[in-house]
Design a protein around this motif. Structure first.
Motif, PDB file in Angstrom:
ATOM      1  N   PHE A 165      42.613  45.398  29.319  1.00  0.00           N
ATOM      2  CA  PHE A 165      42.460  43.985  29.679  1.00  0.00           C
ATOM      3  C   PHE A 165      42.209  43.850  31.174  1.00  0.00           C
ATOM      4  CE2 PHE A 165      44.702  39.873  30.746  1.00  0.00           C
ATOM      5  CZ  PHE A 165      43.658  39.078  30.350  1.00  0.00           C
ATOM      6  N   SER A 166      42.932  44.653  31.947  1.00  0.00           N
ATOM      7  CA  SER A 166      42.728  44.639  33.397  1.00  0.00           C
ATOM      8  C   SER A 166      41.301  45.019  33.749  1.00  0.00           C
ATOM      9  CB  SER A 166      43.668  45.653  34.069  1.00  0.00           C
ATOM     10  OG  SER A 166      44.909  45.071  34.272  1.00  0.00           O
ATOM     11  N   GLU A 191      43.509  51.635  36.666  1.00  0.00           N
ATOM     12  CA  GLU A 191      43.732  51.316  35.245  1.00  0.00           C
ATOM     13  C   GLU A 191      42.956  52.261  34.342  1.00  0.00           C
ATOM     14  OE1 GLU A 191      46.089  49.606  34.334  1.00  0.00           O
ATOM     15  OE2 GLU A 191      46.192  47.566  35.095  1.00  0.00           O
ATOM     16  N   LEU A 213      32.262  37.246  46.336  1.00  0.00           N
ATOM     17  CA  LEU A 213      33.411  38.048  46.780  1.00  0.00           C
ATOM     18  C   LEU A 213      33.121  38.781  48.071  1.00  0.00           C
ATOM     19  CD1 LEU A 213      34.634  39.574  43.398  1.00  0.00           C
ATOM     20  CD2 LEU A 213      35.740  37.779  44.741  1.00  0.00           C
ATOM     21  N   GLY A 223      38.883  42.445  32.629  1.00  0.00           N
ATOM     22  CA  GLY A 223      39.026  41.227  33.460  1.00  0.00           C
ATOM     23  C   GLY A 223      38.394  41.391  34.839  1.00  0.00           C
ATOM     24  N   PHE A 224      38.732  42.520  35.513  1.00  0.00           N
ATOM     25  CA  PHE A 224      38.214  42.710  36.874  1.00  0.00           C
ATOM     26  C   PHE A 224      36.719  42.988  36.886  1.00  0.00           C
ATOM     27  CE2 PHE A 224      42.739  43.335  37.960  1.00  0.00           C
ATOM     28  CZ  PHE A 224      42.809  42.433  39.004  1.00  0.00           C
ATOM     29  N   THR A 263      35.044  39.756  36.394  1.00  0.00           N
ATOM     30  CA  THR A 263      35.128  38.948  37.608  1.00  0.00           C
ATOM     31  C   THR A 263      34.106  39.421  38.639  1.00  0.00           C
ATOM     32  OG1 THR A 263      37.474  38.713  37.134  1.00  0.00           O
ATOM     33  CG2 THR A 263      36.740  38.064  39.346  1.00  0.00           C
ATOM     34  N   ASN A 278      41.262  34.445  39.043  1.00  0.00           N
ATOM     35  CA  ASN A 278      40.379  33.657  38.197  1.00  0.00           C
ATOM     36  C   ASN A 278      40.794  32.204  38.047  1.00  0.00           C
ATOM     37  OD1 ASN A 278      38.025  35.222  36.881  1.00  0.00           O
ATOM     38  ND2 ASN A 278      39.729  36.676  36.938  1.00  0.00           N
ATOM     39  N   LYS A 326      45.823  39.235  24.444  1.00  0.00           N
ATOM     40  CA  LYS A 326      44.999  40.051  25.342  1.00  0.00           C
ATOM     41  C   LYS A 326      44.180  41.009  24.507  1.00  0.00           C
ATOM     42  CE  LYS A 326      48.871  40.628  28.418  1.00  0.00           C
ATOM     43  NZ  LYS A 326      49.681  41.593  29.140  1.00  0.00           N
ATOM     44  N   PRO A 327      42.977  41.421  24.813  1.00  0.00           N
ATOM     45  CA  PRO A 327      42.244  40.845  25.945  1.00  0.00           C
ATOM     46  C   PRO A 327      41.594  39.507  25.580  1.00  0.00           C
ATOM     47  CG  PRO A 327      40.974  42.607  24.905  1.00  0.00           C
ATOM     48  CD  PRO A 327      42.237  42.451  24.114  1.00  0.00           C
ATOM     49  N   LEU A 365      38.290  35.307  30.402  1.00  0.00           N
ATOM     50  CA  LEU A 365      38.999  34.615  31.480  1.00  0.00           C
ATOM     51  C   LEU A 365      38.493  33.192  31.706  1.00  0.00           C
ATOM     52  CD1 LEU A 365      39.309  37.655  33.850  1.00  0.00           C
ATOM     53  CD2 LEU A 365      41.227  36.371  32.898  1.00  0.00           C
ATOM     54  N   LEU A 387      44.690  39.520  38.600  1.00  0.00           N
ATOM     55  CA  LEU A 387      43.480  39.113  37.880  1.00  0.00           C
ATOM     56  C   LEU A 387      43.516  37.635  37.520  1.00  0.00           C
ATOM     57  CD1 LEU A 387      40.838  40.077  36.445  1.00  0.00           C
ATOM     58  CD2 LEU A 387      42.229  40.448  34.405  1.00  0.00           C
ATOM     59  N   ASN A 400      48.627  44.052  38.313  1.00  0.00           N
ATOM     60  CA  ASN A 400      47.177  43.940  38.161  1.00  0.00           C
ATOM     61  C   ASN A 400      46.785  42.706  37.361  1.00  0.00           C
ATOM     62  OD1 ASN A 400      46.922  46.260  39.622  1.00  0.00           O
ATOM     63  ND2 ASN A 400      46.694  47.602  37.824  1.00  0.00           N
ATOM     64  N   ILE A 401      47.519  42.430  36.311  1.00  0.00           N
ATOM     65  CA  ILE A 401      47.239  41.248  35.492  1.00  0.00           C
ATOM     66  C   ILE A 401      47.498  39.977  36.302  1.00  0.00           C
ATOM     67  CG2 ILE A 401      47.843  39.961  33.384  1.00  0.00           C
ATOM     68  CD1 ILE A 401      46.506  42.599  32.699  1.00  0.00           C
ATOM     69  N   ILE A 431      41.649  48.772  41.577  1.00  0.00           N
ATOM     70  CA  ILE A 431      42.498  48.452  40.403  1.00  0.00           C
ATOM     71  C   ILE A 431      41.832  48.982  39.132  1.00  0.00           C
ATOM     72  CG2 ILE A 431      43.384  46.596  38.962  1.00  0.00           C
ATOM     73  CD1 ILE A 431      43.843  44.950  41.524  1.00  0.00           C
ATOM     74  N   ARG A 461      30.629  38.482  37.649  1.00  0.00           N
ATOM     75  CA  ARG A 461      30.425  37.054  37.753  1.00  0.00           C
ATOM     76  C   ARG A 461      30.332  36.593  39.214  1.00  0.00           C
ATOM     77  NH1 ARG A 461      34.205  36.165  34.061  1.00  0.00           N
ATOM     78  NH2 ARG A 461      35.709  35.716  35.709  1.00  0.00           N
ATOM     79  N   GLU A 462      31.205  37.194  40.047  1.00  0.00           N
ATOM     80  CA  GLU A 462      31.333  36.650  41.397  1.00  0.00           C
ATOM     81  C   GLU A 462      30.800  37.606  42.452  1.00  0.00           C
ATOM     82  OE1 GLU A 462      35.461  35.611  41.950  1.00  0.00           O
ATOM     83  OE2 GLU A 462      35.592  34.693  39.959  1.00  0.00           O
ATOM     84  N   GLU A 505      39.305  46.022  46.535  1.00  0.00           N
ATOM     85  CA  GLU A 505      40.618  45.902  45.884  1.00  0.00           C
ATOM     86  C   GLU A 505      40.456  45.933  44.375  1.00  0.00           C
ATOM     87  OE1 GLU A 505      42.486  42.109  46.275  1.00  0.00           O
ATOM     88  OE2 GLU A 505      44.163  42.750  45.032  1.00  0.00           O
ATOM     89  N   PHE A 506      39.520  45.118  43.886  1.00  0.00           N
ATOM     90  CA  PHE A 506      39.303  45.043  42.442  1.00  0.00           C
ATOM     91  C   PHE A 506      38.835  46.367  41.880  1.00  0.00           C
ATOM     92  CE2 PHE A 506      38.579  40.137  42.027  1.00  0.00           C
ATOM     93  CZ  PHE A 506      39.854  39.922  42.517  1.00  0.00           C
ATOM     94  N   THR A 515      46.754  46.733  27.601  1.00  0.00           N
ATOM     95  CA  THR A 515      47.061  46.207  28.942  1.00  0.00           C
ATOM     96  C   THR A 515      46.083  46.722  30.020  1.00  0.00           C
ATOM     97  OG1 THR A 515      49.313  45.987  28.185  1.00  0.00           O
ATOM     98  CG2 THR A 515      48.979  45.812  30.540  1.00  0.00           C
ATOM     99  N   THR A 518      37.965  42.243  48.948  1.00  0.00           N
ATOM    100  CA  THR A 518      38.385  41.893  47.593  1.00  0.00           C
ATOM    101  C   THR A 518      37.679  42.778  46.573  1.00  0.00           C
ATOM    102  OG1 THR A 518      38.566  39.624  48.398  1.00  0.00           O
ATOM    103  CG2 THR A 518      38.732  39.939  46.028  1.00  0.00           C
TER     104      THR A 518
END
Lengths: 122, 735
Positions: free
Chosen positions: B522-523, B553, B538, B526-527, B530, A22, A106-107, A110, A18, A14-15, B549, B533-534, B545-546, B519, B542
């Protein structure tokens, strides 16, 4: 202008996904799930402009991988950024001593990460 | 005439042999022994060496004449009667001789009868003369003063001693006139003397230096004419010294009696038979007897216990022989029958004929005894206290370092016999490497400040023990002592280590948990970032998919949090199980069905074998489900793709068995026990495993809470088998 190639070594798929997504907008991204896969890629002729290494990985950890890379005259010049979930100054020290140019916990943001990598490549 | 021969000798001196013969024959005939000389010189020579009872001396002799011999005799104070022999015409010479001291004379030719009478008279007068001479010499030379006065008190005779006695009494006195310096004394003597009676007594007068002099006088009237006393005789003796001695003796006796009466202790004397002859005041007061009772007869043994009397007599007999002072402790009895402990000191009283009795002193030691007893009790109390203290205590001589005292605990603690301990130095109690330091700190101990430290000791058998030592110095009777109190802190150390270990584990746990949480977090961050933002750029695939995830998580994060909370509840004992009667095979096959999907994804064959026909457990169904998920999930995690996991169920009378066997890399033997520890993961170079690291730990806690056990068997590269045993509900437990 040629896109820079970044190699990301992290045990979490997953990381990897990601970071690849990005950073992929600015750079060409390669990923490896563990140290062995990363070394295999380097040996097979990949020439990344920067390597991002996660410290805690099963099998060979990020520190060992870093010292292997820094010990090999073929890749020792490639800048290396360490990535970790562990926020300990000892680890930070250790990473920088081994030759990493940066140490990111982390975190993290990005976009900032991508900018930082861009700066490191200039 | 008597013819008997006695020892009477008569010296005959005459130049005519005929006359000598003639007189000699008469003398012999009279019974005396004649000795003859013919010359004056010869007579004198003989008289120098021999004595005779009488002498017949011829007036005319050649050489020294009779007169010369007579003169010699008178001059030498000879009392022998001398009878001169002369011719008829020598009357003048004879008269002269008589004047000189000759006793009588005879004319030649000597008439035997007349010679006999003259000799007899001469002998008797000579005897009388000698008696008078002796008497007067005796009186004159007597050490007793002799004085004779007439009836009126005038001194007619005083011997030599008189003047020395009275000279001492009254040097200025005129003895002849009877006037003495002291008016009273002479008048007393005179009064006594003129009283005409026999009188005897002492008188005192001041002497020349102002002191007192004493004299003893015997006065008696004497009469030389019939019965009428015409004179008074006084015999006076200076008894000043005697009086002084006697007074001194009396004073000394009084002093000793007074002192004895002042003594608070009874003092006594006995006669040789043991009867009390004297006691001081304290004796009467203490024992309660009266003086009259003592006089009636009070035996010393009556004061002693029947059983002690033999010992008293033995002691006294021993003293009789040695004469040495000794002491013995006895119980002594009063008149009223009560008694008290006492020391009786006694010594024999000796006089010229031997031991005349005993004297001694009785010292009441009641208080001493009580104090002694109290002291002894105190001593015992503190000794018991000292012995009862659960810490090991040792006392050492601070100078030499030798152990002198210790309690029973110390013997056991240091594991030495008392004999061994008494030979040890303080530093011997420490391990080799600490001895120098211990000896140095022992020397630097100060009196005022007790010191505390943690150190290690070594026992007689070489065992090292962690101790907390409190040491101090103290002083008694001029000696400095070191005292050390050793407390075994092995347990304390162990629990301290446990606490430290716990803290470390907790810290590790927190650090690991935070890492494990970061961990997935963070995923997700992050996703989601993303996506935000996008969102316009996207594509749908996608985005999906994100999102999936993020979902995964989030689930992982959620289960992590659940596990951590579970562990935390278990650790703090706050977990409660809702137990009910359940069928384990139903629960486990449900779990297997659910996990089959994941196993298929991982390309691992998961098989469930065997079942437990209607066997019932008394358990929390959710907890049992969790156990199954954790153990089977663990097997799936560590089994590489293409491997297999076999789950099997079996049972016997009491228990059901649930086995999970995989053909993964296995667990090294040294790590077998650790697999149940929190966050433990066997390091494998090849396999990447995610998860909380809490699953097996939680499973074991749940199993044990249900009275079951979980064990693991494994060999490296041969897989691992986890075996869970859970007790079945008994028939009798069935409702």
């Amino acid at each position: 202008m040629k896109r820079h190639v970044i190699l990301i070594v992290d045990d979490s798929a997953n990381i990897r996904r990601l970071l690849a997504h990005n950073l992929g907008r600015k750079f060409t991204v390669l990923t490896a799930g563990d140290a062995a896969a990363a070394l295999e890629m380097l040996d097979s002729g990949e020439k990344p402009d920067l390597i991002v290494v996660d410290i805690s990985m099963p099998g060979m950890d990020g520190f060992s991988l870093t010292s292997l890379i820094k010990g090999n005259p073929d890749y020792c010049a490639v800048p290396l950024v360490m990535l970790t979930a562990k926020d300990s100054s000892e680890d930070r020290e250790k990473g920088l001593q081994l030759g990493a140019v940066d140490y990111i916990t982390k975190p993290f943001n990005l976009e900032e990460f991508a900018d930082r990598i861009g700066m490191l490549l200039q | 005439m008597p013819k008997k021969r006695d020892g009477t000798t008569v010296l005959i001196a005459d130049d005519s042999a005929l006359v000598r013969q003639e007189i000699s024959m008469i003398v012999s005939h009279l019974g005396y022994r004649p000795v003859m000389v013919s010359e004056g010189d010869e007579a004198i020579a003989l008289l120098r060496t021999s004595s005779f009872n009488a002498m017949l001396l011829d007036v005319h002799m050649p050489g020294k004449s009779g007169m010369d011999v007579l003169r010699y005799l008178m001059e030498s104070n000879d009392v022998m009667p001398v009878i001169m022999i002369s011719g008829s015409g020598d009357i003048d010479l004879v008269v002269q001789c008589i004047k000189m001291g000759a006793y009588d004379y005879l004319t030649k030719p000597v008439d035997s009868n007349r010679l006999a009478v003259v000799l007899k008279n001469a002998f008797s007068e000579c005897a009388l003369r000698q008696q008078v001479r002796l008497l007067s010499a005796a009186v004159d030379q007597s050490p007793v003063a002799v004085v004779i006065t007439d009836a009126d008190g005038n001194v007619e005779y005083a011997n030599r001693s008189f003047s020395s006695v009275f000279g001492a009494l009254a040097p200025d006195a005129d003895m002849a006139s009877g006037r003495c310096d002291s008016a009273e004394l002479p008048s007393n003597i005179r009064k006594a003397m003129v009283a005409g009676k026999v009188w005897q007594g002492d008188f005192c007068n001041r002497n020349s230096v102002g002191g007192h002099c004493w004299a003893h006088a015997i006065i008696s009237p004497v009469g030389n004419k019939g019965r009428i006393s015409s004179h008074v005789l006084a015999l006076i003796q200076d008894i000043t010294d005697v009086r002084k001695n006697k007074e001194a003796l009396l004073r000394s006796m009084r002093r000793f009696r007074d002192l004895a009466d002042l003594l608070p202790q009874p003092v006594f004397e006995t006669d040789r038979k043991g009867f009390i002859t004297y006691s001081n005041r304290a004796g009467f007061v203490t024992f309660g007897y009266s003086r009259e009772e003592m006089k009636k007869g009070l035996h010393a043994l009556a004061f002693f216990d029947q059983g002690d009397r033999a010992r008293v007599l033995r002691g006294l007999n021993a003293k009789k022989i040695t004469g040495r002072l000794g002491s013995h402790e006895f119980r002594v009895f009063k008149r009223d029958g009560s008694c008290f402990p006492a020391l009786v000191y006694a010594a024999p009283i000796s006089d010229r004929i031997g031991v005349s009795g005993f004297r001694g002193i009785v010292v009441d030691i009641t208080e001493l005894k009580e104090a002694e007893q109290k002291l002894d009790e105190n001593r015992k109390k503190y000794l018991n206290l000292f012995r009862a203290i659960p810490d090991a205590i040792i006392v050492a001589d601070a100078e030499s370092g030798t152990l002198v005292e210790w309690n029973t605990r110390a013997e056991r603690f240091f594991d030495y016999s008392p004999e061994d301990l008494s030979r040890l130095h303080v530093r011997d109690l420490y391990p080799e490497e600490l001895r120098e330091e211990a000896a140095a700190s022992f020397i630097s101990e100060s009196l005022s400040q007790p010191r505390m430290l943690e150190t290690q000791i070594v026992t007689g058998h070489g065992l090292r023990i962690d101790v907390h030592l409190t040491s101090a110095m103290f002083m008694t009777e001029g000696t400095l002592w070191f005292v050390g109190i050793f407390r075994d802190i092995t347990e304390q150390k162990r629990s301290e280590r446990l606490v430290r270990e716990n803290i470390r584990m907790k810290n590790d746990f927190i650090s690991t948990v935070s890492h494990e949480l970061r961990t997935p977090l963070f995923s997700i961050l992050g996703f989601t970032g993303t996506l935000l933002r996008e969102q316009d750029e996207l594509d749908r695939v996608t985005r999906m998919e994100f999102l999936s995830i993020i979902h995964d998580e989030s689930k992982r994060l959620s289960s992590l949090i659940e596990d951590v909370l579970m562990i935390s509840r278990i650790d703090s004992g706050r977990v409660s199980y809702k137990k009910s009667e359940i069928d384990p095979s139903v629960t486990i096959s449900e779990v297997c069905r659910n996990l089959k999907i994941r196993a298929d994804e991982l390309k691992i064959e998961l098989h469930l074998k065997g079942h437990v026909p209607s066997k019932h457990l008394h358990a929390d169904p959710d907890a049992l489900k969790q156990v199954a998920i954790n153990i089977i999930g663990n097997a799936l995690k560590f089994t590489p793709s293409g491997g297999r996991v076999d789950v099997s169920l079996s049972c016997d009378e009491d228990s059901m068995y649930f086995s999970v066997k995989d053909n993964g890399p296995g667990i090294p033997e040294e790590d077998l026990e650790k697999v149940f520890e929190k966050f433990y993961r066997v390091e494998h170079a090849e396999t990447a495993v995610d998860g909380t690291g809490l699953g097996l730990s939680i499973a074991r806690e749940i199993i044990e809470a249900h009275g079951g056990t979980v064990t693991v068997k494994s060999r490296v590269s041969e897989g691992a088998e986890f075996l869970v045993r859970l007790p079945l509900l008994r028939q009798s437990d069935n409702p």
